[in-house]
Design an enzyme around this catalytic site. Structure first.
Site, PDB file in Angstrom:
ATOM      1  N   ASP A   1       1.297  -7.656   2.119  1.00 20.62           N
ATOM      2  CA  ASP A   1       1.314  -6.375   2.150  1.00 20.62           C
ATOM      3  C   ASP A   1       2.925  -5.705   1.793  1.00 20.62           C
ATOM      4  OD1 ASP A   1       0.872  -3.557   1.881  1.00 20.62           O
ATOM      5  OD2 ASP A   1      -0.481  -3.401   3.449  1.00 20.62           O
TER       6      ASP A   1
ATOM      7  N   SER B   1       4.033   2.155   8.597  1.00 21.73           N
ATOM      8  CA  SER B   1       3.812   1.157   7.619  1.00 21.73           C
ATOM      9  C   SER B   1       5.062   0.939   6.620  1.00 21.73           C
ATOM     10  CB  SER B   1       2.805   1.686   6.701  1.00 21.73           C
ATOM     11  OG  SER B   1       1.637   1.127   6.884  1.00 21.73           O
TER      12      SER B   1
ATOM     13  N   HIS C   1       0.928  -1.213   0.121  1.00 25.62           N
ATOM     14  CA  HIS C   1       0.130   0.104   0.134  1.00 25.62           C
ATOM     15  C   HIS C   1       0.967   1.193   0.000  1.00 25.62           C
ATOM     16  CE1 HIS C   1      -0.007   0.084   4.575  1.00 25.62           C
ATOM     17  NE2 HIS C   1       0.134   0.943   4.481  1.00 25.62           N
TER      18      HIS C   1
HETATM   19  N1  ARG Z   1      -4.672   0.534   7.632  1.00 32.15           N
HETATM   20  C1  ARG Z   1      -3.452   0.606   6.936  1.00 32.15           C
HETATM   21  C2  ARG Z   1      -2.677   1.990   7.016  1.00 32.15           C
HETATM   22  O1  ARG Z   1      -3.080   2.617   7.849  1.00 32.15           O
HETATM   23  C3  ARG Z   1      -3.423  -0.099   5.447  1.00 32.15           C
HETATM   24  C4  ARG Z   1      -4.016   0.877   4.496  1.00 32.15           C
HETATM   25  C5  ARG Z   1      -4.045   0.515   3.072  1.00 32.15           C
HETATM   26  N2  ARG Z   1      -4.986  -0.515   2.631  1.00 32.15           N
HETATM   27  C6  ARG Z   1      -6.412  -0.268   2.593  1.00 32.15           C
HETATM   28  N3  ARG Z   1      -7.169  -1.523   2.385  1.00 32.15           N
HETATM   29  N4  ARG Z   1      -6.781   0.803   2.272  1.00 32.15           N
HETATM   30  O2  ARG Z   1      -2.290   2.367   6.463  1.00 32.15           O
HETATM   31  N1  GLU Z   2      -1.150   1.135   7.702  1.00 35.40           N
HETATM   32  C1  GLU Z   2      -0.588   2.209   8.251  1.00 35.40           C
HETATM   33  C2  GLU Z   2       0.294   3.168   7.759  1.00 35.40           C
HETATM   34  O1  GLU Z   2       0.112   3.328   6.460  1.00 35.40           O
HETATM   35  C3  GLU Z   2      -0.014   1.615   9.572  1.00 35.40           C
HETATM   36  C4  GLU Z   2      -0.945   1.060  10.562  1.00 35.40           C
HETATM   37  C5  GLU Z   2      -1.350   2.225  11.515  1.00 35.40           C
HETATM   38  O2  GLU Z   2      -1.763   3.358  11.541  1.00 35.40           O
HETATM   39  O3  GLU Z   2      -0.601   1.837  12.738  1.00 35.40           O
HETATM   40  O4  GLU Z   2       1.329   3.649   8.308  1.00 35.40           O
END
Ligand code: ARG
Ligand code: GLU
Length: 719
Positions: free
Chosen positions: A221, A654, A85
């Protein structure tokens, strides 16, 4: 036997109470505050092994990837791993219906096949230091905030300039503990970063937004890039003859995996946290801000999902926009739940009562009124905060997209209006705008945007205080008798910006005369009314209240540190390099439910469902599963996929390396579990878990799935 189990359990419970897990620690202060505790938890190395300016250390293998993620070096030849991502924008930019790398994945089978990514950067930290005294030199207690800020920014500039004089480094100076401390960071920024590999989205984004922020998780990921440097191993713009960068350190990769209770460390760039806010802030977030913003985004997502479901071309165009819209939307929902479950407001209130008692008894008047002042300001502040955020949802953050194209002209106009016009500058400004348009239209679908524009204008009117309605509503409610869709029809029909050809031609032929035409364009009129509103009342007031709050934050933070003077505080995240340490740990998300600490390939096969877009398992992966072709990545008849631990992380982490007690890479951080996303405001070791990709799944995919095993040769793999 029973006894041993009991002892083990007791030992685990002691460490299982995990007092160490909370915190995002400053690398140069580990020796002073953390290393003993880290070693008690199992860490076998020293603080110097993590951060050193005298020898190669882990910090030399960690980068800011792009603008908001972390990445790490895993070979001596500049190979970098981050999340899928995080590489998404780059992967998408090389994708089209014919060459759909999002769907099919991409693997360079040799260095010549790697793809360049203009604008993508990898930033290494070269050194950091505490510069509080120098920054605050000349600051006095009597100064107004404005005077104080001007002294600070003047000092900061001098400190930064001095630090990077005659070098190719860059400098960043940031406040810590809400302005009670300052640190300087000297960075080296690499600008030739090429795409090496990415699994198909059906792996890299497996579970999609359905599983996002959730455990148990099965997302592969990751994506791979390579940093290139010039002949001197220094940063250079893309050039064919650039060479793979040789880092001072790269992470060895451990095949040994993780067990419950194992030490883990995450080393990366957490973006922002709000751990020391007063109860009023939590109230504002849970009762007003999050619910309002969740509402707008629910509607945005409903529209995007509908159009994307109906047309594969639109699905690709809006993939990244949908993911980013959905991401915060879902986190906000989890945050409210988590804070409620923790009784966060009551907890803060209790702390505030104790603090007030202490402040009242103290000789120092400084802290006596902080909390009452907060209370008064938050009542006002929340209205502005919401309006300001709502405007962002309208004109940025995938709001009224096409309308936004009319907002690129300020720079060009001020150039054209100069007494002596520099035609070359004008031309390059025009080219800049046209380039942005081309990028924009590649991922644009007008019918979707039109419906969303109408929806947003409707919702803004319904949800925001009438005193914040921009002028354009006089037109809508006058000439168009409140018929928003009729008004939006007119905007999309008459504006020159809704068509790539007319929009580009307008830019290319732009002259002084065009300014009038621009100002008459209905898209411009609509956009400008929001921009003007934002500039006038909302932003001024918002900024003023914000600056009052910042002063209170600084005072309250200092007060808290005096109040609990035997506690070691960690500063809120501010997108600087931090260490979070904890343990691999299962958890109980809710009554009667227990989650294990890891997932496997079996879970991917269980979720497989060709009818659900997020759960379509690629045939090749199914085949590897059926034939049990797991190679050396097999553990107990399957392949491990993800694991959870108690490391305190947030957005920005991330792609961060997750390392074991020996400093070897065991995982790549990519998410947090839903029950614990309130950790940005209040951490709880029982509920907060970071989610990492097991590095063995990564190797399995590169080797068995992609057939790119040549990449493993350059890694340092510890079996
Ligand atoms: N929750 C993760 C973060 O905050 C992954 C985000 C990307 N993935 C998604 N399905 N939107 O970045
Ligand atoms: N998916 C998040 C990022 O892009 C990390 C997840 C979180 O917020 O801890 O940094």
């Amino acid at each position: 036997m029973k006894q041993i189990v009991a002892i083990l359990c007791a030992a685990f419970l002691i460490s299982g109470s995990i007092k160490a897990a909370e915190g995002m620690w400053i690398p140069i202060l580990l020796q002073k505050y953390n290393i003993e505790e880290m070693q008690e938890l199992g860490f076998k190395l020293t603080a110097e092994d993590i951060y050193s300016v005298n020898q190669a250390s882990m910090k030399d293998a960690v980068v800011i990837f792009g603008g908001g993620c972390t990445g790490e070096l895993i070979s001596n030849e500049g190979l970098l791993i981050t999340n899928h991502h995080c590489g998404y924008g780059a992967i998408q930019s090389h994708s089209s219906l014919e060459n759909d790398y999002l769907t099919n994945g991409f693997w360079a089978m040799n260095r010549d096949e790697e793809l360049t990514n203009p604008g993508l950067k990898a930033t290494f930290l070269r050194s950091m230091k505490d510069v509080t005294e120098e920054v605050l030199e000349g600051v006095t207690e009597e100064m107004t905030e404005k005077e104080r800020n001007s002294v600070i920014s003047k000092n900061s500039k001098a400190i930064k300039d001095e630090a990077i004089k005659d070098t190719h480094f860059t400098a960043v100076l940031k406040p810590f503990f809400h302005g009670n401390q300052y640190f300087l960071f000297v960075n080296e920024v690499f600008t030739d970063v090429r795409l090496v590999g990415a699994p198909p989205s059906a792996i890299g984004k497996f579970g999609g937004d359905t599983d996002n922020w959730m455990w148990p998780r099965h997302t592969g990921d990751f994506s791979l890039f390579r940093i290139y440097a010039n002949a001197d191993n220094e940063p250079a713009e893309y050039a064919e003859e650039n060479k793979p960068y040789t880092p001072k350190h790269h992470f060895p990769i451990s095949m040994k995996g993780v067990s419950e209770g194992d030490f883990t460390m995450v080393f990366g760039y957490p973006g922002s946290t709000y751990e020391y806010v007063p109860s009023y802030h939590i109230k504002m977030i849970t009762e007003e801000v999050n619910p309002t913003l969740i509402d707008v985004r629910t509607k945005k997502l409903e529209i995007m999902n509908r159009y994307q479901g109906a047309d594969p071309a639109v699905r690709i165009k809006y993939a990244a926009k949908n993911a980013s819209t959905s991401n915060s939307w879902k986190r906000w929902i989890g945050e409210i739940k988590g804070l409620d479950k923790l009784n966060a407001i009551e907890k803060k209130e209790e702390q505030e009562v104790a603090f007030q008692k202490w402040a009242d008894a103290s000789d120092n008047d400084k802290y006596k009124t902080v909390l009452t002042e907060y209370k008064g300001i938050y009542e006002e502040y929340s209205k502005y905060y919401i309006t300001y955020s709502y405007i962002s949802e309208m004109i940025r953050r995938n709001g009224m997209e096409g309308v936004g194209l009319s907002g690129y002209f300020d720079g060009l106009i001020s150039e054209i209006e100069k007494d002596t016009v520099d035609n070359e500058v004008v031309l390059s400004k025009k080219e800049g705008i046209v380039a942005r348009y081309q990028k924009f239209f590649k991922d644009y679908y007008m019918p979707l945007d039109k419906e969303e524009t109408a929806m947003l204008l409707q919702m803004y009117q319904e949800n925001i205080d009438a005193k914040f309605l921009p002028d354009v509503y006089m037109l809508i409610n006058g000439k168009y008798k409140g018929d928003i869709s009729k008004y939006v029809d007119m905007v999309f029909e008459k504006s020159i910006f809704m068509n790539q050809n007319t929009a580009e031609a307008f830019v290319n032929n732009f002259s002084k005369k065009s300014i009038k035409k621009l100002h008459k364009d209905p898209a411009y009129i609509l956009l400008d009314s929001f921009v003007e509103l934002a500039k006038s009342d909302v932003v001024d007031q918002y900024k003023e209240l914000r600056s009052k709050i910042m002063l209170l934050d600084r005072t309250y933070m200092a007060g808290l540190m005096e109040f609990e003077n035997d506690k070691v505080f960690y500063p809120d995240a501010n997108f600087t390099l931090r260490v979070s340490y904890g343990q691999v740990s299962a958890y109980e998300p809710k009554d009667a439910v227990q989650f294990k600490h890891y997932t496997t390939l079996e879970g991917i096969i269980e979720k497989d469902n060709p009818d659900i877009y997020d759960y379509r398992v690629p045939a090749k992966l199914k085949e590897l599963h059926t034939t049990k072709d797991f190679g050396k990545y097999e553990v107990n008849g399957t392949v491990p996929v993800c694991f959870v631990a108690t490391n305190h992380t947030t957005g920005g982490n991330s792609g961060s390396p997750v390392v074991n007690a020996n400093g070897e890479l065991i995982g790549i951080n990519f998410d947090r579990a839903w029950e614990g996303v309130m950790s940005d405001l209040m951490y709880n070791p029982e509920q907060c878990r970071n989610i990492s990709l097991d590095v063995r799944y990564v190797l399995f995919l590169i080797d068995k799935f992609a057939g790119a095993s040549y990449l493993l040769n350059e890694m340092t793999i510890i079996e």
